[in-house]
Design a protein around this motif. Structure first.
Motif, PDB file in Angstrom:
ATOM      1  N   GLU A  49      -8.124 -13.474   7.139  1.00 57.57           N
ATOM      2  CA  GLU A  49      -9.325 -14.960   7.090  1.00 57.57           C
ATOM      3  C   GLU A  49     -10.139 -14.845   5.646  1.00 57.57           C
ATOM      4  O   GLU A  49     -10.835 -15.667   5.294  1.00 57.57           O
ATOM      5  CB  GLU A  49      -9.577 -14.411   8.632  1.00 57.57           C
ATOM      6  CG  GLU A  49     -11.058 -15.868   8.697  1.00 57.57           C
ATOM      7  CD  GLU A  49     -11.347 -15.655   9.883  1.00 57.57           C
ATOM      8  OE1 GLU A  49     -10.957 -15.628  10.793  1.00 57.57           O
ATOM      9  OE2 GLU A  49     -12.883 -15.973  10.364  1.00 57.57           O
ATOM     10  N   SER A  50     -10.771 -13.422   5.871  1.00 52.63           N
ATOM     11  CA  SER A  50     -11.504 -12.948   4.441  1.00 52.63           C
ATOM     12  C   SER A  50     -10.829 -13.439   3.360  1.00 52.63           C
ATOM     13  O   SER A  50     -11.192 -13.651   2.215  1.00 52.63           O
ATOM     14  CB  SER A  50     -11.795 -11.582   3.929  1.00 52.63           C
ATOM     15  OG  SER A  50     -11.954 -11.092   5.170  1.00 52.63           O
ATOM     16  N   ALA A 100       1.259  -1.410   0.093  1.00 48.88           N
ATOM     17  CA  ALA A 100       0.218   0.165  -0.018  1.00 48.88           C
ATOM     18  C   ALA A 100       1.218   0.892   0.196  1.00 48.88           C
ATOM     19  O   ALA A 100       0.660   2.226  -0.425  1.00 48.88           O
ATOM     20  CB  ALA A 100      -1.210  -0.210   0.927  1.00 48.88           C
ATOM     21  N   THR A 101       2.470   1.345   0.796  1.00 52.40           N
ATOM     22  CA  THR A 101       2.947   2.117   1.064  1.00 52.40           C
ATOM     23  C   THR A 101       3.415   2.966  -0.312  1.00 52.40           C
ATOM     24  O   THR A 101       3.922   4.071  -0.759  1.00 52.40           O
ATOM     25  CB  THR A 101       3.953   2.755   1.651  1.00 52.40           C
ATOM     26  OG1 THR A 101       4.703   1.223   1.498  1.00 52.40           O
ATOM     27  CG2 THR A 101       3.266   1.733   2.847  1.00 52.40           C
ATOM     28  N   ASP A 161      -2.834  -6.144   6.785  1.00 52.60           N
ATOM     29  CA  ASP A 161      -2.030  -6.186   8.239  1.00 52.60           C
ATOM     30  C   ASP A 161      -0.935  -7.243   8.265  1.00 52.60           C
ATOM     31  O   ASP A 161      -1.154  -8.472   8.997  1.00 52.60           O
ATOM     32  CB  ASP A 161      -2.967  -5.791   9.080  1.00 52.60           C
ATOM     33  CG  ASP A 161      -1.463  -4.902  10.002  1.00 52.60           C
ATOM     34  OD1 ASP A 161      -0.134  -5.299   9.581  1.00 52.60           O
ATOM     35  OD2 ASP A 161      -1.339  -4.468  10.942  1.00 52.60           O
ATOM     36  N   ARG A 218      -6.094   5.019   1.844  1.00 51.20           N
ATOM     37  CA  ARG A 218      -6.232   3.474   0.970  1.00 51.20           C
ATOM     38  C   ARG A 218      -7.899   3.392   0.088  1.00 51.20           C
ATOM     39  O   ARG A 218      -7.551   2.367  -0.280  1.00 51.20           O
ATOM     40  CB  ARG A 218      -6.746   2.518   2.295  1.00 51.20           C
ATOM     41  CG  ARG A 218      -6.715   0.933   2.481  1.00 51.20           C
ATOM     42  CD  ARG A 218      -7.226   0.425   3.171  1.00 51.20           C
ATOM     43  NE  ARG A 218      -8.157   0.994   4.156  1.00 51.20           N
ATOM     44  CZ  ARG A 218      -8.938   1.322   5.434  1.00 51.20           C
ATOM     45  NH1 ARG A 218      -7.907   1.112   6.361  1.00 51.20           N
ATOM     46  NH2 ARG A 218     -10.019   1.154   6.190  1.00 51.20           N
ATOM     47  N   VAL A 258       0.040  -8.468  11.615  1.00 48.88           N
ATOM     48  CA  VAL A 258      -0.672  -9.130  12.959  1.00 48.88           C
ATOM     49  C   VAL A 258      -1.942  -9.980  12.005  1.00 48.88           C
ATOM     50  O   VAL A 258      -2.559 -10.511  13.141  1.00 48.88           O
ATOM     51  CB  VAL A 258      -1.661  -8.183  13.614  1.00 48.88           C
ATOM     52  CG1 VAL A 258      -0.687  -7.014  14.280  1.00 48.88           C
ATOM     53  CG2 VAL A 258      -2.651  -6.826  12.165  1.00 48.88           C
ATOM     54  N   TYR A 275      -3.974  -9.323  10.536  1.00 51.20           N
ATOM     55  CA  TYR A 275      -6.153  -9.127   9.741  1.00 51.20           C
ATOM     56  C   TYR A 275      -5.646  -8.791   8.569  1.00 51.20           C
ATOM     57  O   TYR A 275      -4.995  -8.369   7.940  1.00 51.20           O
ATOM     58  CB  TYR A 275      -5.832  -7.483   9.845  1.00 51.20           C
ATOM     59  CG  TYR A 275      -7.659  -6.874   9.589  1.00 51.20           C
ATOM     60  CD1 TYR A 275      -8.493  -7.005  10.084  1.00 51.20           C
ATOM     61  CD2 TYR A 275      -7.069  -5.614   8.318  1.00 51.20           C
ATOM     62  CE1 TYR A 275      -9.121  -6.583   9.505  1.00 51.20           C
ATOM     63  CE2 TYR A 275      -8.272  -5.217   8.061  1.00 51.20           C
ATOM     64  CZ  TYR A 275      -8.962  -5.858   8.327  1.00 51.20           C
ATOM     65  OH  TYR A 275     -10.799  -5.077   7.866  1.00 51.20           O
ATOM     66  N   GLY A 276      -7.141  -9.194   8.080  1.00 46.99           N
ATOM     67  CA  GLY A 276      -8.028  -9.717   6.505  1.00 46.99           C
ATOM     68  C   GLY A 276      -7.214 -11.123   6.354  1.00 46.99           C
ATOM     69  O   GLY A 276      -8.202 -11.276   5.062  1.00 46.99           O
ATOM     70  N   ILE A 324      -1.110  -1.668   5.210  1.00 49.49           N
ATOM     71  CA  ILE A 324      -1.859  -0.805   5.272  1.00 49.49           C
ATOM     72  C   ILE A 324      -2.768   0.085   6.700  1.00 49.49           C
ATOM     73  O   ILE A 324      -2.992   0.928   6.758  1.00 49.49           O
ATOM     74  CB  ILE A 324      -3.649  -1.475   4.929  1.00 49.49           C
ATOM     75  CG1 ILE A 324      -4.153  -2.349   5.767  1.00 49.49           C
ATOM     76  CG2 ILE A 324      -3.749  -1.820   3.853  1.00 49.49           C
ATOM     77  CD1 ILE A 324      -5.491  -3.029   6.332  1.00 49.49           C
ATOM     78  N   ASP A 325      -1.631  -0.718   7.148  1.00 49.99           N
ATOM     79  CA  ASP A 325      -1.711   0.528   8.683  1.00 49.99           C
ATOM     80  C   ASP A 325      -0.691   1.189   8.346  1.00 49.99           C
ATOM     81  O   ASP A 325      -0.298   2.362   9.328  1.00 49.99           O
ATOM     82  CB  ASP A 325      -1.046  -0.744   9.781  1.00 49.99           C
ATOM     83  CG  ASP A 325       0.362  -1.325   9.895  1.00 49.99           C
ATOM     84  OD1 ASP A 325       0.861  -1.805   8.148  1.00 49.99           O
ATOM     85  OD2 ASP A 325       1.427  -1.622  10.502  1.00 49.99           O
ATOM     86  N   MET A 326       0.191   1.541   7.656  1.00 49.04           N
ATOM     87  CA  MET A 326       0.484   2.561   6.645  1.00 49.04           C
ATOM     88  C   MET A 326       0.160   3.600   6.054  1.00 49.04           C
ATOM     89  O   MET A 326       1.038   5.048   6.046  1.00 49.04           O
ATOM     90  CB  MET A 326       1.868   2.043   6.556  1.00 49.04           C
ATOM     91  CG  MET A 326       2.599   0.945   7.227  1.00 49.04           C
ATOM     92  SD  MET A 326       4.385   1.101   8.057  1.00 49.04           S
ATOM     93  CE  MET A 326       5.370   1.941   7.540  1.00 49.04           C
ATOM     94  N   VAL A 327      -0.946   3.313   5.906  1.00 50.76           N
ATOM     95  CA  VAL A 327      -1.219   4.956   4.945  1.00 50.76           C
ATOM     96  C   VAL A 327      -2.961   5.029   6.242  1.00 50.76           C
ATOM     97  O   VAL A 327      -3.584   4.681   6.549  1.00 50.76           O
ATOM     98  CB  VAL A 327      -1.490   4.575   3.630  1.00 50.76           C
ATOM     99  CG1 VAL A 327      -0.245   4.274   2.779  1.00 50.76           C
ATOM    100  CG2 VAL A 327      -2.640   2.875   3.562  1.00 50.76           C
ATOM    101  N   SER A 328      -3.058   6.416   5.618  1.00 56.09           N
ATOM    102  CA  SER A 328      -4.289   6.674   6.221  1.00 56.09           C
ATOM    103  C   SER A 328      -5.385   6.136   5.955  1.00 56.09           C
ATOM    104  O   SER A 328      -5.709   5.236   4.306  1.00 56.09           O
ATOM    105  CB  SER A 328      -4.852   8.199   6.127  1.00 56.09           C
ATOM    106  OG  SER A 328      -4.490   8.742   4.341  1.00 56.09           O
TER     107      SER A 328
END
Lengths: 249, 234
Positions: B176-177, B115-116, B168, B148, B171, B173-174, B140-144
């Motif tokens: 599982e989807s 994402a960055t 992310d 995003r 950790v 996140y995401g 994605i934790d690195m961008v607003s």
């Protein structure tokens, strides 16, 4: 229109279940989240933004009006309901301020956002003015956050606003909060600041990655808040004088 | 329920991090995954792979283009998967050069983007993005939130049919989807007569076969030259 968001417990950093059965957040209310650095405040905000369903590191679940949104529509749902001001102090997008606002407006279904009006809003909370042709990457920390706040206030218009630290980067907290707080919104603020923490009727105390307890503001605390508020205003005046190079005492 | 999943992406975008979370999810869903990592000279990813406790194999392409090398080994990899009694073969490509796309019609093609880095350059990525079934957006934790949204919106324009998952990788996140989406993709029976989704770059010039000397006199085969008439044209 949604009315309520509920968090079901997950686990703290040691894998121990959090000590609550659920926490309800209602539209129209302000909540604050406090705790030491590393205690899990930002994670709680992210769990809410991502509408997690046992799939984040904490294992928490977020319900909207009693229901967990399905995996397929989570991204869309979050986009419509939630505006999140993270701790980011920089944009990585390589665009001008004007291009950014135009693009984000389009993303949110606003074909022609009033760019100069939004920039004017941002410039109310940052003393060094932003202009439309500036590149996002060259904005200072304070300018970046001011633009993010103006963007949330003018373009996102979401019923839920999550704020991970408002005091960052020397912007005017009172003016910034004035833009983000709204009687029709649910607002959660992560903070280290006593004055901000006492703005809310309920504050959530974090420790070791989990919710430790929830504290209701007492009448005495409300009086304390008013004292702190007066002190904050006079501090703000002194701060402005300091920045102008004036003598302070 | 046999499936072949290809994880495509440039170097250091987080392909291995996605696999690190994806494999435990698939195992929990009672699948038997196995892994292949393609790299050029050296890979450290096998340490991560080892910790996942599934069969894995590393393919080092050495002097050959790693994407051509991968396609040349697809049938052998499928046979290896059968021999290992696994149902899901996950192949992690080397960091792609953005022109090759080794995905085939029968693979589930997952393009991983940072994402960055991608807010400006997604258009440069070519068939890897435009031909993928799934796009995973990492870091994605690195961008607003606004950035995003803009990024996802522009990726949807490049590839309107792809499903896009913000992840992310630190950790998990995401993932599982993403995993549920993979489960819902159709299975394949065989790799006979499978086709590449996009042609590879045309090649075979002197440098492909080991020439070191610089200069037109030493260049044979398919050689491209910069068109200087177009100076300042872009």
């Amino acid at each position: 229109m949604i009315k309520n968001i509920r968090i079901l417990p997950g686990t703290n950093k040691d894998g121990i279940k959090e000590n609550f059965s659920y926490i309800d957040f209602n539209i129209g209310e302000l909540y604050t989240i406090v705790g030491n650095t590393g205690s899990g405040k930002s994670r709680l905000i992210k769990d809410l933004e991502q509408l997690v369903n046992k799939d984040s590191v904490t294992g928490r679940t977020v319900l909207i009006d009693g229901k967990a949104p399905s995996f397929d529509v989570r991204g869309e749902t979050s986009k419509h309901l939630i505006a999140h001001l993270g701790q980011n102090m920089r944009f990585v997008l390589d665009k001008t301020v004007g291009e950014f606002l135009l693009l984000h407006g389009k993303c949110r279904g606003i074909e022609t956002p009033d760019i100069s009006a939004i920039i004017q809003v941002a410039n109310e909370i940052t003393p060094e003015a932003i202009s439309e042709t500036m590149n996002l990457n060259t904005l200072s920390g304070g300018q970046t956050r001011a633009l993010m706040i103006a963007d949330i206030s003018c373009i996102c218009n979401s019923p839920i606003v999550l704020i991970d630290e408002i005091e960052n980067a020397g912007i005017d907290k009172t003016k910034a909060l004035h833009l983000l707080l709204d009687s029709n919104k649910l607002v959660l603020i992560v903070t280290h600041d006593l004055h901000t923490a006492l703005m809310s009727e309920q504050r959530i105390i974090m420790e070791n990655g989990g919710v430790k307890t929830i504290v209701n503001r007492t009448r005495e605390e409300k009086t304390l808040f008013e004292e702190l508020n007066r002190a904050y205003q006079s501090r703000l005046k002194l701060q402005n004088s300091m920045r102008k190079g004036e003598s302070l005492a | 329920m046999n499936k072949m999943i290809m994880i495509l992406g440039a170097a250091s975008v987080g392909k291995t991090a996605v696999i690190k979370w994806l494999v435990p999810f698939l195992k929990e869903e009672n699948l038997n995954p196995c892994l292949c990592k393609i790299d050029c000279l050296y890979t450290e990813d096998s340490k991560v792979y080892q910790s996942l406790q599934v069969p894995y194999v590393v393919g080092l392409s050495e002097d050959i283009c790693p994407d051509h090398f991968l396609v040349s080994n697809l049938c052998e990899l499928w046979d290896w998967k059968e021999k290992k009694d696994c149902d899901t073969l996950i192949i992690e490509t080397a960091g792609l050069c953005n022109r090759c796309c080794p995905a085939t019609e029968n693979t589930i093609s997952i393009c991983v983007l940072d994402a960055t880095a991608s807010t400006h350059s997604a258009k440069k990525l070519g068939p890897m993005v435009t031909m993928s079934d799934i796009i995973v957006l990492t870091k994605i934790d690195m961008v607003s939130q606004a950035e995003r949204e803009i990024l996802i919106w522009s990726l949807e324009k490049l590839n309107p049919t792809a499903k896009i998952f913000p992840v992310d990788g630190l950790v998990g996140y995401g993932v599982e989807s993403l995993g549920r989406c993979i489960l819902s993709e159709p299975a394949v029976k065989t790799y006979e007569e499978d086709l590449l989704r996009h042609t590879m770059p045309s090649g075979v010039c002197s440098y492909c076969i080991g020439e070191k000397r610089v200069g037109s006199a030493y260049q044979q085969g398919i050689v491209g030259k910069i068109d200087f008439q177009k100076e300042n044209a872009l």
